[in-house]
Design a protein around this motif. Sequence first.
Motif, PDB file in Angstrom:
ATOM      1  N   LEU A 155       0.903  -1.234  -0.069  1.00 24.72           N
ATOM      2  CA  LEU A 155       0.014  -0.101   0.024  1.00 24.72           C
ATOM      3  C   LEU A 155       0.795   1.243  -0.041  1.00 24.72           C
ATOM      4  CD1 LEU A 155      -2.822   1.284   0.213  1.00 24.72           C
ATOM      5  CD2 LEU A 155      -2.702   1.119   2.734  1.00 24.72           C
ATOM      6  N   VAL A 156       1.961   1.281   1.048  1.00 27.78           N
ATOM      7  CA  VAL A 156       2.911   2.490   0.944  1.00 27.78           C
ATOM      8  C   VAL A 156       3.549   2.539  -0.489  1.00 27.78           C
ATOM      9  CG1 VAL A 156       4.977   3.437   2.066  1.00 27.78           C
ATOM     10  CG2 VAL A 156       3.021   2.330   3.426  1.00 27.78           C
ATOM     11  N   PHE A 157       3.881   1.308  -1.154  1.00 24.87           N
ATOM     12  CA  PHE A 157       4.657   1.257  -2.337  1.00 24.87           C
ATOM     13  C   PHE A 157       3.821   2.098  -3.444  1.00 24.87           C
ATOM     14  CE2 PHE A 157       5.391  -1.370  -6.229  1.00 24.87           C
ATOM     15  CZ  PHE A 157       6.667  -0.431  -6.486  1.00 24.87           C
ATOM     16  N   LEU A 158       2.528   1.651  -3.464  1.00 23.06           N
ATOM     17  CA  LEU A 158       1.662   2.142  -4.425  1.00 23.06           C
ATOM     18  C   LEU A 158       1.243   3.713  -4.235  1.00 23.06           C
ATOM     19  CD1 LEU A 158      -1.242  -0.546  -4.784  1.00 23.06           C
ATOM     20  CD2 LEU A 158       0.628  -0.190  -6.338  1.00 23.06           C
ATOM     21  N   LEU A 159       0.972   4.062  -2.887  1.00 24.89           N
ATOM     22  CA  LEU A 159       0.861   5.390  -2.539  1.00 24.89           C
ATOM     23  C   LEU A 159       2.198   6.358  -3.010  1.00 24.89           C
ATOM     24  CD1 LEU A 159      -1.052   5.129   0.571  1.00 24.89           C
ATOM     25  CD2 LEU A 159      -1.953   5.686  -1.618  1.00 24.89           C
ATOM     26  N   ARG A 160       3.459   5.772  -2.559  1.00 26.54           N
ATOM     27  CA  ARG A 160       4.635   6.442  -2.967  1.00 26.54           C
ATOM     28  C   ARG A 160       4.713   6.755  -4.456  1.00 26.54           C
ATOM     29  NH1 ARG A 160       8.263   8.618  -4.712  1.00 26.54           N
ATOM     30  NH2 ARG A 160      10.322   8.815  -4.198  1.00 26.54           N
ATOM     31  N   GLU A 161       4.533   5.812  -5.297  1.00 23.20           N
ATOM     32  CA  GLU A 161       4.885   5.826  -6.590  1.00 23.20           C
ATOM     33  C   GLU A 161       3.525   6.322  -7.196  1.00 23.20           C
ATOM     34  OE1 GLU A 161       7.559   5.551  -7.950  1.00 23.20           O
ATOM     35  OE2 GLU A 161       8.592   4.416  -6.238  1.00 23.20           O
ATOM     36  N   PHE A 162       2.586   7.094  -6.694  1.00 25.32           N
ATOM     37  CA  PHE A 162       1.261   7.486  -7.393  1.00 25.32           C
ATOM     38  C   PHE A 162       1.624   8.710  -8.279  1.00 25.32           C
ATOM     39  CE2 PHE A 162      -2.190  10.416  -7.500  1.00 25.32           C
ATOM     40  CZ  PHE A 162      -3.318   9.529  -7.654  1.00 25.32           C
ATOM     41  N   PRO A 163       2.612   9.505  -7.929  1.00 24.37           N
ATOM     42  CA  PRO A 163       2.909  10.448  -8.852  1.00 24.37           C
ATOM     43  C   PRO A 163       3.707   9.943 -10.202  1.00 24.37           C
ATOM     44  CG  PRO A 163       3.628  11.449  -6.786  1.00 24.37           C
ATOM     45  CD  PRO A 163       2.994   9.699  -6.616  1.00 24.37           C
ATOM     46  N   HIS A 164       4.269   8.943  -9.886  1.00 28.11           N
ATOM     47  CA  HIS A 164       4.991   8.492 -11.218  1.00 28.11           C
ATOM     48  C   HIS A 164       4.086   7.129 -11.760  1.00 28.11           C
ATOM     49  CE1 HIS A 164       7.953  11.020  -9.533  1.00 28.11           C
ATOM     50  NE2 HIS A 164       7.980  10.018  -8.326  1.00 28.11           N
ATOM     51  N   ARG A 165       2.943   7.009 -11.540  1.00 31.10           N
ATOM     52  CA  ARG A 165       2.375   5.616 -11.676  1.00 31.10           C
ATOM     53  C   ARG A 165       2.273   5.551 -13.399  1.00 31.10           C
ATOM     54  NH1 ARG A 165      -1.081   9.453 -10.621  1.00 31.10           N
ATOM     55  NH2 ARG A 165      -3.174   9.645 -11.423  1.00 31.10           N
ATOM     56  N   ASP A 166       2.079   6.657 -14.049  1.00 30.91           N
ATOM     57  CA  ASP A 166       1.887   6.635 -15.593  1.00 30.91           C
ATOM     58  C   ASP A 166       3.158   6.170 -16.203  1.00 30.91           C
ATOM     59  OD1 ASP A 166       0.648   6.796 -17.885  1.00 30.91           O
ATOM     60  OD2 ASP A 166       1.543   8.743 -18.285  1.00 30.91           O
ATOM     61  N   GLU A 167       4.295   6.767 -15.605  1.00 34.78           N
ATOM     62  CA  GLU A 167       5.853   6.463 -16.207  1.00 34.78           C
ATOM     63  C   GLU A 167       6.103   5.000 -15.922  1.00 34.78           C
ATOM     64  OE1 GLU A 167       4.883   8.747 -14.544  1.00 34.78           O
ATOM     65  OE2 GLU A 167       5.266  10.676 -15.643  1.00 34.78           O
ATOM     66  N   ILE A 168       5.799   4.391 -14.870  1.00 28.90           N
ATOM     67  CA  ILE A 168       5.905   3.067 -14.578  1.00 28.90           C
ATOM     68  C   ILE A 168       5.012   1.889 -15.068  1.00 28.90           C
ATOM     69  CG2 ILE A 168       6.513   1.442 -12.631  1.00 28.90           C
ATOM     70  CD1 ILE A 168       7.256   3.701 -10.884  1.00 28.90           C
ATOM     71  N   TRP A 169       3.773   2.063 -14.787  1.00 22.98           N
ATOM     72  CA  TRP A 169       2.855   0.934 -15.216  1.00 22.98           C
ATOM     73  C   TRP A 169       1.672   1.625 -16.339  1.00 22.98           C
ATOM     74  CZ3 TRP A 169       3.325   1.938  -9.813  1.00 22.98           C
ATOM     75  CH2 TRP A 169       4.076   1.026  -9.172  1.00 22.98           C
ATOM     76  N   GLY A 170       1.493   2.690 -16.456  1.00 25.71           N
ATOM     77  CA  GLY A 170       0.528   3.148 -17.368  1.00 25.71           C
ATOM     78  C   GLY A 170       0.700   3.230 -18.729  1.00 25.71           C
ATOM     79  N   PRO A 171      -0.242   3.782 -19.592  1.00 21.82           N
ATOM     80  CA  PRO A 171      -0.037   3.800 -20.952  1.00 21.82           C
ATOM     81  C   PRO A 171       1.137   4.814 -21.479  1.00 21.82           C
ATOM     82  CG  PRO A 171      -2.326   4.217 -20.233  1.00 21.82           C
ATOM     83  CD  PRO A 171      -1.511   4.203 -19.073  1.00 21.82           C
TER      84      PRO A 171
END
Length: 363
Positions: A45-61
């Motif tokens: 949960l902390v990992f997902l919240l920590r990477e929330f600003p970078h979610r598109d660059e890591i996992w997104g389109p």
Amino acid sequence: METEQAPAPRRVAEKTGAFLTVLTERPVSLYAAAVLRIGYGFLYLVFLLREFPHRDEIWGPGSPWTPELARQLFGQTGWLSILTLSDSRPYFETCYALAVVTSALFMLGWRTRAVSVLFAVVVASFHARAIFMTDGGDNLILLMALYLVFTACGRHWSLDARRTRLHGSTEKTARSSAGPAADGLRHQLGSSRRTLTAVLHNCGMFVIAAQVCFLYGSAGLYKVQGASWGNGTALHYVLNLDLFRPWPELSLMVDEHDVLIAVACYLTVLLQVAFPFVLFGRFKYPVLTMLFGMHLGIAVLMGLPLFSGAMIIADAVFLPDRFYRSLGRLWPRASRRPDAWKKVAPPSGEPALVPSQSAPSIH
């Protein structure tokens, strides 16, 4: 001599029967399983919240590792990910929100049987989607998420356990009102379910413990083969890698102590190689304490908190349930201690405000 040797086969049979009884009737390390559930749910949960600003660059389109590249890799490796089912941004945002909610529910232990499966799917999907863009700590989280599906990790310290305590009396009343035939069938189904649950849980906890032993043992044996670990300079080179220096001044300050660096190298190899062999004695407690300190050092000096947190949580599987029960008893005592100093008698006719001093019930 014959009379002394005669009971030996009987003792073997008794020990085998006791082992099978424990394997099929009594789930072991239930508190440790609860700690693993809480720890990995909170960590992800902390990992997902920590990477929330970078979610598109890591996992997104918008990731450099596009969904099409991920699907091509899946054709070679056999991996699957729910994130590659669609390339639309609303779909990705919905999956990310569901992943956050699933991690929180898994940590809290709500409908743990079903949510543990969803949590494993989430971890596997995010891991497979960006397999080249994370630091390796999620590898262990992925394995533990899969193993925890088979365990009864929601028996303690969970919303499921709280619901079971609250509705236990209601279920007993419903059972007493049922007929004898229905009660006998329910008893047989419940016995079969308990046996299956105990076997799956015990096997899952054994696999988790074996996985951690294999990780430490293989890492220690791999280090023995390296010359830099043999001469005590491996950590010196690690501390001077720009990729693993979140605080360069701190790394330089630690690197100035050559003797301590060499001692830390040798102690690291010794702890990892010896770990599988000290689990059944008292030496495991100081070894686990030193490993805890080692992982804290890795998190701070090398900037790998996800990996260190995953290893620290995995080490918790080797602590007995009596240790966690003692922690559960100490917490209420600590919370009541300030009130115990105030020895003020209640007014006449009013009940005392001091809570009962009986040991709390841990379920």
